[in-house]
Structures are given as structure tokens and as C-alpha cells.
Write a protein that holds these residues in place. Structure first.
Motif, PDB file in Angstrom:
ATOM      1  N   SER A   1      -0.860   4.605  -5.594  1.00 22.42           N
ATOM      2  CA  SER A   1      -1.736   4.073  -4.539  1.00 22.42           C
ATOM      3  C   SER A   1      -3.116   4.716  -4.657  1.00 22.42           C
ATOM      4  N   ARG A   2      -4.132   3.950  -4.287  1.00 24.55           N
ATOM      5  CA  ARG A   2      -5.524   4.349  -4.553  1.00 24.55           C
ATOM      6  C   ARG A   2      -6.323   4.456  -3.267  1.00 24.55           C
ATOM      7  N   ILE A   3      -7.602   4.802  -3.422  1.00 23.31           N
ATOM      8  CA  ILE A   3      -8.554   4.747  -2.319  1.00 23.31           C
ATOM      9  C   ILE A   3      -9.122   3.328  -2.331  1.00 23.31           C
ATOM     10  N   GLY A   4      -9.047   2.622  -1.202  1.00 23.22           N
ATOM     11  CA  GLY A   4      -9.583   1.261  -1.133  1.00 23.22           C
ATOM     12  C   GLY A   4      -8.521   0.212  -1.404  1.00 23.22           C
ATOM     13  N   TRP A   5      -8.848  -1.018  -0.977  1.00 26.86           N
ATOM     14  CA  TRP A   5      -7.904  -2.126  -1.097  1.00 26.86           C
ATOM     15  C   TRP A   5      -8.445  -3.167  -2.072  1.00 26.86           C
ATOM     16  N   MET A   6      -7.552  -3.761  -2.847  1.00 26.03           N
ATOM     17  CA  MET A   6      -7.968  -4.868  -3.706  1.00 26.03           C
ATOM     18  C   MET A   6      -6.882  -5.921  -3.764  1.00 26.03           C
ATOM     19  N   THR A   7      -7.298  -7.147  -4.024  1.00 23.11           N
ATOM     20  CA  THR A   7      -6.339  -8.218  -4.304  1.00 23.11           C
ATOM     21  C   THR A   7      -6.818  -8.919  -5.567  1.00 23.11           C
TER      22      THR A   7
ATOM     23  N   SER B   1      -0.743  13.081  -1.922  1.00 22.69           N
ATOM     24  CA  SER B   1      -0.596  14.241  -1.037  1.00 22.69           C
ATOM     25  C   SER B   1      -1.578  14.148   0.128  1.00 22.69           C
ATOM     26  N   HIS B   2      -2.750  13.578  -0.110  1.00 18.00           N
ATOM     27  CA  HIS B   2      -3.680  13.284   0.985  1.00 18.00           C
ATOM     28  C   HIS B   2      -4.622  12.185   0.512  1.00 18.00           C
ATOM     29  N   GLY B   3      -5.090  11.374   1.505  1.00 18.52           N
ATOM     30  CA  GLY B   3      -5.913  10.210   1.139  1.00 18.52           C
ATOM     31  C   GLY B   3      -5.095   9.277   0.250  1.00 18.52           C
ATOM     32  N   HIS B   4      -5.762   8.451  -0.557  1.00 17.44           N
ATOM     33  CA  HIS B   4      -5.072   7.696  -1.613  1.00 17.44           C
ATOM     34  C   HIS B   4      -3.852   6.907  -1.156  1.00 17.44           C
ATOM     35  N   ASP B   5      -3.910   6.317   0.053  1.00 17.00           N
ATOM     36  CA  ASP B   5      -2.714   5.629   0.548  1.00 17.00           C
ATOM     37  C   ASP B   5      -2.903   4.118   0.635  1.00 17.00           C
ATOM     38  N   ALA B   6      -3.909   3.588  -0.043  1.00 18.69           N
ATOM     39  CA  ALA B   6      -4.178   2.141   0.058  1.00 18.69           C
ATOM     40  C   ALA B   6      -3.472   1.371  -1.073  1.00 18.69           C
ATOM     41  N   THR B   7      -4.115   0.358  -1.645  1.00 21.13           N
ATOM     42  CA  THR B   7      -3.422  -0.562  -2.566  1.00 21.13           C
ATOM     43  C   THR B   7      -2.736   0.163  -3.728  1.00 21.13           C
ATOM     44  N   ILE B   8      -1.502  -0.282  -4.001  1.00 23.71           N
ATOM     45  CA  ILE B   8      -0.735   0.296  -5.117  1.00 23.71           C
ATOM     46  C   ILE B   8      -1.042  -0.494  -6.395  1.00 23.71           C
TER      47      ILE B   8
ATOM     48  N   THR C   1       0.852  -1.196   0.000  1.00 29.10           N
ATOM     49  CA  THR C   1       0.000   0.000   0.000  1.00 29.10           C
ATOM     50  C   THR C   1       0.887   1.246   0.000  1.00 29.10           C
ATOM     51  N   GLY C   2       0.296   2.346  -0.373  1.00 25.15           N
ATOM     52  CA  GLY C   2       1.034   3.608  -0.387  1.00 25.15           C
ATOM     53  C   GLY C   2       1.523   3.981   1.006  1.00 25.15           C
ATOM     54  N   LYS C   3       0.710   3.637   1.991  1.00 27.10           N
ATOM     55  CA  LYS C   3       1.038   3.980   3.369  1.00 27.10           C
ATOM     56  C   LYS C   3       2.258   3.208   3.857  1.00 27.10           C
ATOM     57  N   GLU C   4       2.279   1.897   3.553  1.00 26.01           N
ATOM     58  CA  GLU C   4       3.361   1.056   4.086  1.00 26.01           C
ATOM     59  C   GLU C   4       4.589   1.021   3.183  1.00 26.01           C
ATOM     60  N   ASN C   5       4.387   1.206   1.899  1.00 24.26           N
ATOM     61  CA  ASN C   5       5.513   1.075   0.959  1.00 24.26           C
ATOM     62  C   ASN C   5       5.622   2.270   0.010  1.00 24.26           C
ATOM     63  N   PRO C   6       5.765   3.464   0.576  1.00 25.03           N
ATOM     64  CA  PRO C   6       5.826   4.642  -0.310  1.00 25.03           C
ATOM     65  C   PRO C   6       6.999   4.584  -1.299  1.00 25.03           C
ATOM     66  N   GLU C   7       8.019   3.788  -0.961  1.00 26.28           N
ATOM     67  CA  GLU C   7       9.174   3.701  -1.864  1.00 26.28           C
ATOM     68  C   GLU C   7       8.806   3.042  -3.194  1.00 26.28           C
ATOM     69  N   LEU C   8       7.644   2.379  -3.240  1.00 28.34           N
ATOM     70  CA  LEU C   8       7.251   1.706  -4.492  1.00 28.34           C
ATOM     71  C   LEU C   8       6.431   2.616  -5.411  1.00 28.34           C
ATOM     72  N   LEU C   9       6.159   3.825  -4.963  1.00 26.78           N
ATOM     73  CA  LEU C   9       5.262   4.690  -5.736  1.00 26.78           C
ATOM     74  C   LEU C   9       5.991   5.453  -6.836  1.00 26.78           C
ATOM     75  N   LYS C  10       5.361   5.537  -8.000  1.00 28.27           N
ATOM     76  CA  LYS C  10       5.915   6.432  -9.027  1.00 28.27           C
ATOM     77  C   LYS C  10       5.253   7.801  -8.944  1.00 28.27           C
ATOM     78  N   LEU C  11       4.108   7.867  -8.250  1.00 29.16           N
ATOM     79  CA  LEU C  11       3.414   9.133  -8.029  1.00 29.16           C
ATOM     80  C   LEU C  11       2.987   9.149  -6.567  1.00 29.16           C
ATOM     81  N   ASN C  12       3.531  10.064  -5.778  1.00 28.35           N
ATOM     82  CA  ASN C  12       3.177  10.104  -4.356  1.00 28.35           C
ATOM     83  C   ASN C  12       1.786  10.690  -4.158  1.00 28.35           C
TER      84      ASN C  12
END
Ligand code: NG6
Ligand code: CA
Length: 502
Positions: A226-232, A214-221, A201-212
Motif C-alpha cells: 500500500s502506498r501514499i495516495g490513491w490511484m485507479t 508501519s505508519h502512513g502508506h495505507d492507501a491504494t495497494i 487500500t492498505g487501511k481497509e484490506n490489510p490482509e491483501l498486503l505482502k508488506l505491511n
């Protein structure tokens, strides 16, 4: 002599028999609604933007009509789209605020609406692009089997959509009832309550993001964002943001090509220029304004492809094309895409106060261009007050259908360049603050709520005092004249109440 008479007689029968056919063809134009996302009045060069050029979008204005006083019904996506398609103000129905990506279908399947009405009028109907009106029964969609009810149950013959928004899971395309390229061995699960599965997720693995974010949007990458909400699951089905405009535009063009010979209705709801703004590499860096400006160029390209297709098929003349936006502009809507830093003097909302989410005009006053070369004079500008709520009833009038929409009124003459028809416009802000415009005046209902949303840096228009602005002298809504004009205030308050209780 007798022969000649007979000939004339037969010829005239021939003509009268042919006449309905000719009239029919003319009275049933193709209808295309290009519904853009978060595009502000100041974002197109037709409306005076100079930092970014939108030649294809401008062409619609040049070959038709440009509105300077047109409004969406709400300052966010879901309620605006609900009202557009149903002809009913979204605030009359609960559950119509910004929908999570796993919401159930919010358009009632038992009531008539715009696509259903046009289907009955003999149109082939399609939705391509952003849906964001929920899917499936109460409890939400069954992602791995037939997903219904959805667009096909509310009047669309064909549907190729993203379920919600670009920044909400699931990040997959759906064609009719199914997720495109879904591998049954890798089923999708979606949650808006808690993290599911082990994906970063954006929250736990920000190093994997190509676009950070700024607020919200910290769930599944997904795709480095990273987006709003989680998916597998659904790995093979996930979209690539950079290709999205190509994919949607391709589907829109295919639908037009397939239906060039019969009347069609295309609701092309672009994902541009909503966040995340991740345009194709051919647009990156081209606007000099960062991702937001580049997304505007991409949007302009998509519009150009639609126009070129109509031209190539020689159906431009008899196609009613409406280009507009679901709500006003926002610059930072949750990702660090440098839109704010690189604005470079560009004013997405023009002179308006507020933006997306706001009760000020920046929330709901939107760009609107309409062309139909067979009927609308080219290069016309209309200052008439117009609300998107009326598009449904106007199209019903155009196609000769009787409808009983609660709020939509026939404003066909205004839509085609005639004078003002609508007496008032109602605006719904994100927190259910209301605005009503009548004549030169605008009233904003009082209520609690923050004056500004600091995350997006937008003034929301909330105030414990009633607000009254004279839009003719003060389009930027700076001078609250409520105290000086108690009569006008009373009149507008009463009008708003009467519509609410209608
Ligand atoms: C907000 C999102 C915003 C956008 C909006 C919907 C956050 C912090 N913000 O909740 O990014 O997705 O919803 O936009 O999550 S709309 O145009 O579809 O209405
Ligand atoms: Ca929007």
C-alpha cells in the motif's frame, strides 16, 4: 632543406589544427551522477561498514576520491534534488518540500539549471530513475496525455522516470512525455485528497498486503504494497517493485551505450534504498540484514552495471562519476520490512546524530565518491567541506559555461581532490530548522517542533535554544557549547542570516 622546412611547417599546422580537437575531447568528460536515495554515510563498506559489503560502490572510491565531509543541502529528497539541479537553495522557493505524487513541476523552465547548461555545452543529457520534482503545469499532470512540462523542459534530452517516489502513486514508469504501457481504455486517475475508485487500500484490506505498513502508506495497494495516495486505472502500466532496479539500470546502461561516442550527462537517480524496499529475489536474504541491507546490495549491483558498461565501452578514464545520496539514513520509514530488527549492529549514520529529516548531521551528511581516472588520483581521501549545491557551478566551470546560479559556487578543484574551497555549508531540516557549518563549528537555529520523530525514531534537532557544536571534537553533536561561546554563536547566526538575505 627547403623541403624539410616546408614539411615541418605543414606538420606544425597539422598539429595546431588537431590540438583543439584533442583538448576538446579531454576537457569534455562524460558526466554521470549516481544519486542514491536515503543512503547513509555508514551504509557503504568504503566508509567502514562491515555488516554489508559494497564492492562496486567501493571501486569508485578506490579508483578516485572519497569525501568525508560532504553534504546534501537538505534532509529530504525534493529540496536536495531541487538544489542539486538548479544551484539554488530550495528554501528560497516555496513548494519545494517533499512533493506529493501529483505536484506540478517545481523547477522553473525559464531559468538555467544543470542539465540545460550541459545541453548547451554539447552534452546529450538524460535522467533515469526517481524524479520527485513535480510534473506538468499548475494544477498538476494530465496523466493520460502528454505530461509536460517535465524533465525535457528543464534540459534533459531523454527521460525515463518514476514520477515521485516508490511509496507514492502513480506507480508507473514514464518515458519522455508518456506513461509507459498505458492502455487508453484504462486511464489513470490519481488523488492525494481522498479515496477514488474501488481498489483495495492498505487501511481497509490489510490482509491483501505482502508488506505491511508501519505508519502512513495505507492507501491504494499496488503489487501487494500500500502506498501514499490513491490511484485507479493504468493496470497494465503499473510497475513491479522487484524489477525496478533492473528496469532503471537497463535504461541507464542503454543511454550510456547509445552515447558512448559523444559527451553525455547521465543523472541516474536510483529508487534504492528508499521505501518500500522490495528488492529482486536474487538479493532477498543475501545481506542478512533484511530488506534494507538487501536493497543496499541491489544498489551496489546497479552501480556495478554502470561501471562495467563504462569499462566495456572504454570510456571509464574520461568519465567524471559522482556517487552520492539525497539525504541521510532512515531505518523504519513506514513499512514493516524488519530493517530495525535485523540491523545486527550496522550503523547507517555512522557516528552521526539524527538521520533523514534531521538538522543534526545525520540528516544531510552523505556518502560521496568521485572518480575520473584521467584527472583524479586513485585512492584519495578528501576531508574538505563540500556541499552538493556547488556541483552545478563546478560542472559549468569544467565545461566552460558561464552561469548565474544564486547559491552554487565553483568548487571544481575540491571536487577533483583539491583543498577546501567552500567557506560554509547550509543544512535544511524537514521543518525548516537550519544548520550552518563553518570551520569546526556548527550552529542550529532555534525553533519549535518535536525533538524526536518517534515513528522513524530520529532526533530532529529542534530546540527552543540555539545550539552550537564543535564538530571537530564532537562529530556526534552531543555538547551544546552555545552559552560558552557567544562570539562564535553570534558569528554563525549572522552568517546564516546574511545567506538567507542574499
Ligand atoms: C514521508 C513518508 C516517507 C517518505 C518521505 C519522503 C510517511 C509517514 N512518510 O512523508 O515514507 O516517503 O516522505 O522521502 O508518509 S524522500 O526521501 O523522498 O524525501
Ligand atoms: Ca531521500
Amino acid at each position: 632543406m627547403l623541403h624539410r622546412f616546408k614539411f615541418l611547417f605543414l606538420a606544425s599546422i597539422g598539429i595546431t589544427q588537431l590540438l583543439p580537437l584533442v583538448c576538446k575531447a579531454q576537457s569534455k568528460p562524460n558526466i554521470v551522477i549516481i544519486y542514491t536515495d536515503d543512503l547513509g554515510v555508514g551504509d557503504i563498506s568504503a566508509n567502514g561498514a562491515t555488516k554489508v559489503k559494497t564492492p562496486n560502490i567501493d571501486r569508485i572510491a578506490n579508483q578516485g576520491l572519497r569525501f568525508t565531509n560532504a553534504y546534501a543541502t537538505a534532509a529530504t529528497c525534493t529540496p536536495s534534488r531541487f538544489s542539486l539541479l538548479t544551484g539554488k537553495y530550495a528554501w528560497r522557493k516555496s513548494g519545494t518540500n517533499i512533493a506529493p505524487g501529483d505536484a506540478a513541476l517545481i523547477i522553473p523552465t525559464k531559468e538555467e539549471n544543470m542539465p540545460l547548461m550541459l545541453q548547451k555545452a554539447g552534452y546529450q543529457t538524460a535522467v533515469v530513475g526517481k524524479w520527485h520534482l513535480g510534473l506538468g503545469p499548475a494544477g498538476g499532470p494530465a496523466w493520460n496525455s502528454d505530461i509536460k512540462p517535465g524533465p525535457l523542459e528543464v534540459g534533459f534530452n531523454y527521460s525515463f522516470i518514476m514520477p515521485a517516489t516508490g511509496d507514492r502513486v502513480p506507480c508507473v514508469y514514464m518515458e519522455n512525455y508518456r506513461i509507459v504501457d498505458l492502455d487508453p481504455a484504462d486511464p489513470i486517475t490519481v488523488s492525494y485528497k481522498e479515496k477514488i475508485g474501488n481498489e483495495p487500500t492498505g487501511k481497509e484490506n490489510p490482509e491483501l498486503l505482502k508488506l505491511n505498513y508501519s505508519h502512513g502508506h495505507d492507501a491504494t495497494i499496488i503489487n501487494g504494497v500500500s502506498r501514499i495516495g490513491w490511484m485507479t486505472g493504468g493496470k497494465k502500466a503499473r510497475w513491479v517493485d522487484e524489477d525496478m532496479a533492473d528496469v532503471f539500470t537497463g535504461r541507464a546502461v542503454n543511454f550510456i551505450e547509445k552515447n558512448a561516442k559523444n559527451p553525455f550527462f547521465l543523472y541516474f537517480a536510483t529508487q534504492d534504498i528508499h521505501v518500500p524496499r522490495v528488492p529482486h529475489s536474487r538479493f532477498v536474504g543475501k545481506s542478512g540484514m533484511g530488506a534494507r541491507g538487501d536493497a543496499i546490495l541491489q544498489l551496489d549491483w546497479s552501480v556495478g552495471e554502470v561501471l562495467k558498461t563504462l569499462d566495456r565501452l572504454k570510456i571509464t578514464d574520461n568519465t567524471l562519476l559522482i556517487f552520492t545520496s539525497d539525504n541521510g539514513a532512515v531505518v523504519d520509514d513506514g513499512y514493516e520490512d524488519r530493517a530495525v530488527e535485523l540491523l545486527n549492529g550496522h550503523t547507517p549514520s555512522g557516528i552521526l546524530r539524527g538521520g533523514k529529516y534531521s538538522a543534526f548531521d545525520g540528516g544531510t551528511k552523505i556518502p560521496m565518491l568521485v572518480s575520473w581516472p584521467a584527472k583524479i588520483k586513485s585512492g584519495t581521501v578528501s576531508n574538505a567541506l563540500f556541499s552538493q549545491i556547488d556541483i552545478y557551478a563546478s560542472l559549468a566551470a569544467l565545461t566552460g559555461r558561464k552561469i548565474s546560479a544564486q547559491d552554487s559556487r565553483n568548487s571544481l578543484s575540491t571536487l577533483l581532490g583539491g583543498k577546501i574551497n567552500r567557506e560554509f555549508v547550509i543544512q535544511q531540516a524537514v521543518n525548516s530548522t537550519f544548520g550552518i557549518i563553518q570551520g569546526d563549528w556548527k550552529y542550529i537555529s532555534p525553533g519549535p517542533g518535536p525533538a524526536i520523530n518517534p515513528l522513524v525514531n530520529i532526533e530532529l534537532g529542534n530546540n527552543m535554544k540555539p545550539q552550537l557544536y564543535n564538530l571537530k571534537n564532537d562529530a556526534g553533536e552531543r555538547n551544546n557549547l552555545a552559552e560558552q561561546n557567544p562570539e562564535v554563536l553570534k558569528k554563525l547566526m549572522a552568517k546564516l542570516e546574511s545567506v538567507k538575505n542574499y
